[in-house]
Motif scaffolding. Structure first.
Motif: not given
Length: 429
Positions: A151-154, A156-157, A160, A181, A185, A189, A244
């Motif tokens: 997962d891209v969001n994972d 990115a997390g 970050e 993508t 990302a 991040s 943020h």
């Protein structure tokens, strides 16, 4: 650091809502020849899945060998490779024996599937172990993830969180089949760079450029905090940078690291509410914080942003600052370029070309506003967009998507940098 601000308009009509755009320019200090460079810390996470067989892997290995030869024995270097699992090839630490490190790099061979998450997490662990003050991690991959974390969001997390620990993550996408993508990302991040390399020579140049920036780093952890007057609203941050919302209503923007003499430009639009009293009023404060290298000196600067509230008849005669207006158009062109990339990714060539035509239109309008000494930069960007439009029907949609996305990030996220990018080779971000 040299800091300057300009507004597109500095007068606002009394009792009327309005919009104000702030252009912020930053310039890092030049290198002091008398100062010794602090040790650098660099971890490479290299894709060795089956798709890297042949020229891609050999080109990457040549680039890493050239990189090692540029480092000092006191610099930390590590190499983690990954296919369906992660492998520590060179444990992170000082490279006292360069020839042994080079021999270990040469022994890398291709394997199976692509578990980038395993490589990323193992590389971060190695870098944290060897460099407690942070460092740079560079991911090199030519494919799509087909095992492990996806997962891209994972991703990115993870990036970050790493950046909060002082680690910058950059990515190099190799060839036409990697997941742009995901890699963009990660870089976004991780406050790093994303680079597109279409062949081994471009990969060597791209990695060399990334290392040059690392070794010339002058400022670290640059952040901008926007403090708004009550009722003033942030409408848009044109640059695609991590932001943020803080509990007290302030907005913190991660700018990242700057190398010596590097210039960066940010653009922000604010909504200013109707005000009943004439005169000068402060609508926002820009708070910049950063660490100056090599002495690790912490700096903080505050810049008030104010406008004049005037009668409507006076506001009607106001002039828009041409440089700020041209920058708004420049960034509208970058947005159109990103839309073109997304259309190429969907294999919609006609739609993508239309977005590129739109980008050129914005740039042409911007060119008519800028002073003569700034025209060359806009002319170069117009030529780049023209070139993309011309080759759109000749090259694969995968290639065009990566080229236009990489160009967008270079001109949007890292706006102001002086890196060159090649339309048929690598495109630095």
């Amino acid at each position: 650091m040299k800091i300057t601000t300009q507004l597109d308009i500095n007068v606002v009509a009394v009792d009327l809502d309005d919009e104000v755009t702030i252009m912020l320019d930053l310039e890092a200090p030049a290198t002091d020849a008398d100062q010794q460079r602090p040790p650098a810390s660099l971890e490479i996470v290299l894709d060795r899945s089956g798709s890297m067989t042949g020229a891609p892997l050999e080109g990457a290995k040549d680039a890493l060998i050239a990189l090692v030869r540029r480092l000092e024995p006191t610099d930390n270097f590590g190499l983690v490779t990954f296919d369906h699992t992660a492998q520590v090839v060179v444990p992170a630490g000082p490279i006292s024996d360069k020839e042994e490190v080079i021999a270990q790099i040469r022994r890398v061979t291709t394997g199976g599937s692509t578990d980038l998450g395993a490589g990323l997490l193992r590389g971060l662990r190695e870098l944290k172990r060897a460099a407690r003050g942070g460092g740079t991690l560079l991911v090199v991959s030519d494919g799509h993830v087909n095992a492990g974390l996806r997962d891209v969001n994972d991703f990115a997390g993870v990036a970050e969180k790493a950046h909060m620990d002082g680690i910058v993550i950059s990515t190099l996408g190799y060839g036409e089949h990697y997941d742009e993508t995901l890699l963009t990302a990660l870089a976004r991040s991780g406050s790093g760079n994303h680079v597109f390399a279409n062949d081994p020579d471009a990969a060597i140049a791209a990695i060399a450029g990334e290392v040059a920036g690392l070794l010339a780093k002058a400022l670290q952890a640059v952040t901008l905090t926007l403090v708004l007057r009550p009722a003033v609203e942030m409408m848009r941050l044109y640059n695609d940078l991590p932001g943020h919302a803080l509990p007290d209503g302030r907005i913190m923007i991660e700018i990242g690291d700057l190398y010596a003499s590097e210039k960066r430009r940010l653009l922000m639009k604010l909504k200013v509410p109707a005000m009943a009293d004439l005169g000068s009023v402060e609508v926002a404060t820009l708070e910049l914080e950063y660490i100056e290298l090599p002495r690790l000196i912490q700096h903080a600067a505050k810049l008030p942003v104010g406008v004049n509230i005037v009668p409507g008849t006076d506001a009607a005669r106001r002039l828009v600052h041409p440089v700020v207006e041209s920058e708004k158009l420049f960034q509208e062109a970058q947005h159109a370029k990103k839309q073109a990339s997304e259309a190429f990714e969907r294999h919609e060539v006609g739609s993508a070309r239309a977005h590129l035509v739109e980008a050129k239109s914005h740039l042409s309008r911007a060119l008519s506003l800028v002073p003569v000494e700034a025209a060359a930069e806009f002319e170069k960007e117009i030529a780049s967009v023209d070139r993309m439009t011309d080759i759109a029907s000749e090259r694969s949609t995968e290639y065009m998507s990566k080229l236009s996305r990489s160009s967008y990030h270079q001109m949007n996220r890292k706006r102001g940098r002086t890196d060159d990018s090649g339309i048929d080779g690598s495109s630095a971000v």
